[in-house]
Design an enzyme around this catalytic site. Structure first.
Site, PDB file in Angstrom:
ATOM      1  N   GLU A 106       5.094  -5.225   8.183  1.00 15.59           N
ATOM      2  CA  GLU A 106       5.824  -4.348   7.260  1.00 15.59           C
ATOM      3  C   GLU A 106       7.167  -3.919   7.843  1.00 15.59           C
ATOM      4  OE1 GLU A 106       5.725   0.158   5.584  1.00 15.59           O
ATOM      5  OE2 GLU A 106       3.769  -0.790   5.875  1.00 15.59           O
ATOM      6  N   CYS A 157      -7.370   1.415  -0.714  1.00 17.04           N
ATOM      7  CA  CYS A 157      -6.431   2.101  -1.588  1.00 17.04           C
ATOM      8  C   CYS A 157      -6.086   1.153  -2.736  1.00 17.04           C
ATOM      9  CB  CYS A 157      -5.173   2.502  -0.822  1.00 17.04           C
ATOM     10  SG  CYS A 157      -4.230   1.092  -0.187  1.00 17.04           S
ATOM     11  N   CYS A 166       2.841  -4.029  -1.564  1.00 13.01           N
ATOM     12  CA  CYS A 166       2.495  -2.681  -2.015  1.00 13.01           C
ATOM     13  C   CYS A 166       3.729  -1.968  -2.563  1.00 13.01           C
ATOM     14  CB  CYS A 166       1.914  -1.894  -0.852  1.00 13.01           C
ATOM     15  SG  CYS A 166       1.588  -0.150  -1.218  1.00 13.01           S
ATOM     16  N   HIS A 210      -5.099  -5.965   6.888  1.00  8.75           N
ATOM     17  CA  HIS A 210      -5.582  -5.984   8.270  1.00  8.75           C
ATOM     18  C   HIS A 210      -7.071  -5.650   8.332  1.00  8.75           C
ATOM     19  CE1 HIS A 210      -1.294  -5.414  10.013  1.00  8.75           C
ATOM     20  NE2 HIS A 210      -1.618  -6.688   9.884  1.00  8.75           N
TER      21      HIS A 210
END
Length: 384
Positions: free
Chosen positions: A159, A38, A129, A68
């Site tokens: 996260e 992405c 991000c 990851h």
């Protein structure tokens, strides 16, 4: 861009241009319409490469993994970028100084760790991000309004830990982490007086903020999430808790929710569901085993068709042996039995990958499948 040079696949692009379908003899390979890197992942990797170029003589450190995916992380390490965390996950910041550069990964990092790094005078390259930072904005707002953030996510995930640290706000906020619908059911039962305080605190030990008191801090709640969770599950978490608040209070004035699922995560989940509407003999999900969004793709797949979650093409040992991640055992296992439709028999094979998996790994898996099936790659030179 470094991402384009290292991780591009002309084969994958040509197959995409052909309607995401590759036909080779008796084998049909169908790619999901959306898969792989992405924008946030590409940006994180590019910033890491750029940092090495901009600071050629500095020591570079990375807080954990950039993303990851083991192959990508190995290449980042090959640039001389060292991991700031030890094997137990403890950061080593004691000898950092103003000449050092620390890279914050795409998942973000906790507030205390970033502040400690700043106190050492380090330069920081932040690749967090944007979707993750959107969640942080919401949980900070919750703290400001004295609303406890219920975070749907994996408590040990980088996260989620980073988000939880922001949910404290300036120190007056609180959070609680729930993994799934079963745990959400416990919160619902507490809100409705069906679950005792001591039992509640024991059930969620280690997954709530310091000083958290469910009697006080579950009066006003807001749902946030790790951005790579399953949308359907997060929506169910939201619905269960909202209904419990309404049943308790008579209205939902003490409930907040925001749509904080990552757009790329949702696109990949939707594309896989579309792929599964067709007739597949099996599905290959490619990516890092510790990737949350990739794991959820495998969970979606196994509900519909035989699904194999593999790290790369080396896992496809033969048509009768495959190394793959078992979602239930939570470890890589080896299956020694025919998993691939034998050569000579028509077969349709689906392939998808998580947002942290580069296209070159998808190409290698596609080629390995064709080899095991005894097929020859067709000429795609005319496809652009």
């Amino acid at each position: 861009m470094q991402v384009g040079r290292h991780y591009h696949s002309s084969l994958v692009e040509r197959v995409r241009a052909s309607g995401s379908v590759l036909v080779a003899g008796d084998t049909v390979v169908r790619l999901a319409k959306q898969f792989g890197f992405c924008y946030g992942v590409e940006r994180a990797i590019d910033l890491a490469y750029a940092a090495r170029k901009v600071f050629p003589d500095s020591r570079l450190f990375l807080i954990g993994e950039i993303i990851h995916n083991p192959e990508v992380n190995a290449q980042i390490a090959a640039l001389g970028i060292r991991n700031l965390l030890d094997d137990s996950g403890r950061p080593h910041v004691e000898d950092l100084g103003p000449d050092d550069v620390v890279i914050v990964p795409a998942f973000g990092a906790t507030v205390p760790l970033v502040e400690e790094i700043r106190r050492h005078g380090c330069r920081i390259v932040d690749t967090t991000c944007g979707d993750v930072m959107s969640v942080w904005k919401r949980v900070r707002q919750n703290a400001l309004e004295q609303v406890t953030s219920i975070i749907h996510g994996k408590a040990s995930h980088e996260e989620t830990r980073a988000t939880a640290s922001r949910a404290l706000g300036s120190g007056n906020g609180h959070y609680l982490v729930v993994l799934d619908l079963r745990e959400t059911g416990l919160v619902r039962d507490f809100l409705l007086g069906r679950f005792g305080r001591s039992e509640f605190l024991e059930a969620f030990r280690g997954r709530f903020s310091e000083g958290f008191d469910p009697d006080l801090h579950l009066v006003r709640i807001g749902v946030a999430n790790q951005t790579t969770m399953l949308r359907e599950e997060t929506e169910s978490v939201q619905r269960m808790l909202r209904e419990a608040v309404i049943a308790r209070d008579g209205n939902d004035a003490n409930f907040r929710l925001f749509d904080t699922i990552c757009g790329a995560t949702q696109e990949r989940q939707d594309a896989l569901k579309e792929l599964l509407h067709g007739s597949l003999d099996l599905l290959l999900v490619v990516g890092g085993y510790n990737s949350s969004n990739t794991t959820h793709l495998a969970e979606i797949g196994e509900q519909k068709v035989p699904t194999w979650f593999v790290r790369n093409q080396e896992c496809l040992v033969s048509s009768g042996e495959i190394r793959h991640y078992d979602l239930h055992l939570r470890e890589e296992v080896t299956t020694r039995r025919p998993w691939l439709v034998p050569a000579g028999i028509p077969a349709t094979i689906g392939i998808t990958a998580g947002a942290s998996c580069p296209n070159n790994l998808i190409e290698e898996v596609m080629l390995r499948v064709l080899t095991l099936r005894g097929e020859v790659l067709p000429d795609l030179s005319g496809v652009v």
